[in-house]
Motif scaffolding. Structure first.
Motif, PDB file in Angstrom:
ATOM      1  N   GLY A 132      41.662 106.593 141.337  1.00 22.35           N
ATOM      2  CA  GLY A 132      40.796 107.351 140.449  1.00 22.35           C
ATOM      3  C   GLY A 132      40.808 106.827 139.029  1.00 22.35           C
ATOM      4  O   GLY A 132      41.293 105.729 138.751  1.00 22.35           O
ATOM      5  N   VAL A 133      40.279 107.647 138.141  1.00 26.85           N
ATOM      6  CA  VAL A 133      40.210 107.334 136.717  1.00 26.85           C
ATOM      7  C   VAL A 133      40.685 108.556 135.932  1.00 26.85           C
ATOM      8  O   VAL A 133      40.747 109.658 136.459  1.00 26.85           O
ATOM      9  N   TYR A 134      40.991 108.340 134.666  1.00 25.98           N
ATOM     10  CA  TYR A 134      41.356 109.457 133.794  1.00 25.98           C
ATOM     11  C   TYR A 134      40.128 109.905 133.017  1.00 25.98           C
ATOM     12  O   TYR A 134      39.573 109.163 132.220  1.00 25.98           O
ATOM     13  N   ASN A 135      39.725 111.147 133.281  1.00 23.83           N
ATOM     14  CA  ASN A 135      38.598 111.779 132.615  1.00 23.83           C
ATOM     15  C   ASN A 135      39.134 112.385 131.314  1.00 23.83           C
ATOM     16  O   ASN A 135      40.209 112.966 131.300  1.00 23.83           O
ATOM     17  N   MET A 136      38.376 112.266 130.217  1.00 24.25           N
ATOM     18  CA  MET A 136      38.848 112.824 128.952  1.00 24.25           C
ATOM     19  C   MET A 136      37.828 113.772 128.319  1.00 24.25           C
ATOM     20  O   MET A 136      37.801 113.941 127.110  1.00 24.25           O
ATOM     21  N   ASN A 137      37.012 114.435 129.133  1.00 25.10           N
ATOM     22  CA  ASN A 137      36.009 115.363 128.624  1.00 25.10           C
ATOM     23  C   ASN A 137      36.613 116.491 127.791  1.00 25.10           C
ATOM     24  O   ASN A 137      35.989 116.979 126.857  1.00 25.10           O
ATOM     25  N   LYS A 138      37.803 116.941 128.163  1.00 26.62           N
ATOM     26  CA  LYS A 138      38.429 118.082 127.485  1.00 26.62           C
ATOM     27  C   LYS A 138      39.396 117.660 126.386  1.00 26.62           C
ATOM     28  O   LYS A 138      40.105 118.483 125.831  1.00 26.62           O
ATOM     29  N   GLY A 139      39.448 116.357 126.078  1.00 23.17           N
ATOM     30  CA  GLY A 139      40.324 115.874 125.016  1.00 23.17           C
ATOM     31  C   GLY A 139      41.685 115.422 125.495  1.00 23.17           C
ATOM     32  O   GLY A 139      42.511 114.989 124.707  1.00 23.17           O
ATOM     33  N   TYR A 140      41.944 115.535 126.784  1.00 26.04           N
ATOM     34  CA  TYR A 140      43.207 115.060 127.336  1.00 26.04           C
ATOM     35  C   TYR A 140      42.929 114.342 128.650  1.00 26.04           C
ATOM     36  O   TYR A 140      41.897 114.525 129.274  1.00 26.04           O
ATOM     37  N   ALA A 141      43.875 113.500 129.065  1.00 26.28           N
ATOM     38  CA  ALA A 141      43.717 112.678 130.269  1.00 26.28           C
ATOM     39  C   ALA A 141      43.880 113.535 131.516  1.00 26.28           C
ATOM     40  O   ALA A 141      44.929 114.121 131.748  1.00 26.28           O
ATOM     41  N   ASP A 142      42.826 113.609 132.311  1.00 28.13           N
ATOM     42  CA  ASP A 142      42.805 114.404 133.539  1.00 28.13           C
ATOM     43  C   ASP A 142      42.369 113.482 134.677  1.00 28.13           C
ATOM     44  O   ASP A 142      41.240 112.991 134.684  1.00 28.13           O
ATOM     45  N   PHE A 143      43.246 113.246 135.641  1.00 30.03           N
ATOM     46  CA  PHE A 143      42.962 112.318 136.732  1.00 30.03           C
ATOM     47  C   PHE A 143      41.856 112.857 137.633  1.00 30.03           C
ATOM     48  O   PHE A 143      41.883 114.017 138.027  1.00 30.03           O
ATOM     49  N   LYS A 144      40.890 112.018 137.961  1.00 26.32           N
ATOM     50  CA  LYS A 144      39.806 112.372 138.871  1.00 26.32           C
ATOM     51  C   LYS A 144      39.687 111.292 139.936  1.00 26.32           C
ATOM     52  O   LYS A 144      39.636 110.098 139.641  1.00 26.32           O
TER      53      LYS A 144
END
Length: 158
Positions: free
Chosen positions: A102-114
Motif C-alpha cells: 500500500g501507500v501512506y495517505n496523508m489527507n488528515k495530516g498524518y500517515a495512514d496506510f491504505k
C-alpha cells in the motif's frame, strides 16, 4: 504502439510500501465504535488482578472474502491476545500475520496506510485500482517516499 492500457490512479513507485497486519476471523469482529466502525472484544486484566473483557475500537485495513479474515493493525493487538465473540463463549488467540502492499495517505495530516491493488507497474510508477473500499480514492494525498514515514506520523505540509 499501445502495449498496456490500464485505467486507474498513477502513483510513483517510491510511494509503495508494505505493512504487516494480524489476521482476525470474521466472527470476532463486531459492529461498534464511532462513525459505524468496527470493534473487537479483548481479554484484559484489571488493576485488582481480575480478568475481564473490553471492547476495543479498530480500523479495518482489508477483508479477505475467501478466508473470511480481517486485516487489523498490529499496533492495537499483540500476539497472544485473547478475543471473544459478541455472543457465546468462543475464543480466538491472535497469532497469524500477513503483509499488505500500500501507500501512506496523508489527507488528515498524518500517515495512514491504505492498501492498493496494482494493475500495472514499471520501475518508475504504478497504476492502481481507484476507489476501493480500503484503498485510495481520486484526489487522495499520498507520501512520496514510503520509507521516510511511520504509522500515524504527523506530516508538515508546506
Amino acid at each position: 504502439l499501445l502495449v498496456e492500457d490500464e485505467k486507474g490512479l498513477k502513483i510513483p513507485g517510491s510511494s509503495i510500501g508494505q505493512k504487516e497486519f494480524f489476521l482476525i476471523r470474521e466472527d470476532f469482529v463486531i459492529p461498534g465504535g464511532n462513525n459505524g466502525g468496527s470493534a473487537i472484544i479483548r481479554q484484559c486484566v484489571l488493576e485488582d488482578g481480575t480478568i475481564s473483557r473490553e471492547a476495543v475500537e479498530i480500523e479495518v485495513y482489508n477483508f479477505d472474502s475467501e478466508t473470511k479474515e480481517y486485516y487489523l493493525d498490529s499496533s492495537i493487538l499483540d500476539a497472544g491476545d485473547m478475543l471473544f465473540q459478541e455472543e457465546g463463549d468462543a475464543t480466538f488467540t491472535v497469532s497469524r500475520r500477513a503483509t499488505l502492499t500500500g501507500v501512506y495517505n496523508m489527507n488528515k495530516g498524518y500517515a495512514d496506510f491504505k492498501q492498493i491493488s496494482i494493475l500495472y507497474q514499471n520501475d518508475e510508477y504504478a497504476i492502481v485500482k481507484p476507489n476501493t473500499r480500503y484503498g485510495l480514492n481520486v484526489y487522495d494525498y499520498i507520501v512520496l517516499d514510503a520509507e521516510s514515514v511511520r504509522d500515524d506520523q504527523f506530516i508538515n505540509q508546506k
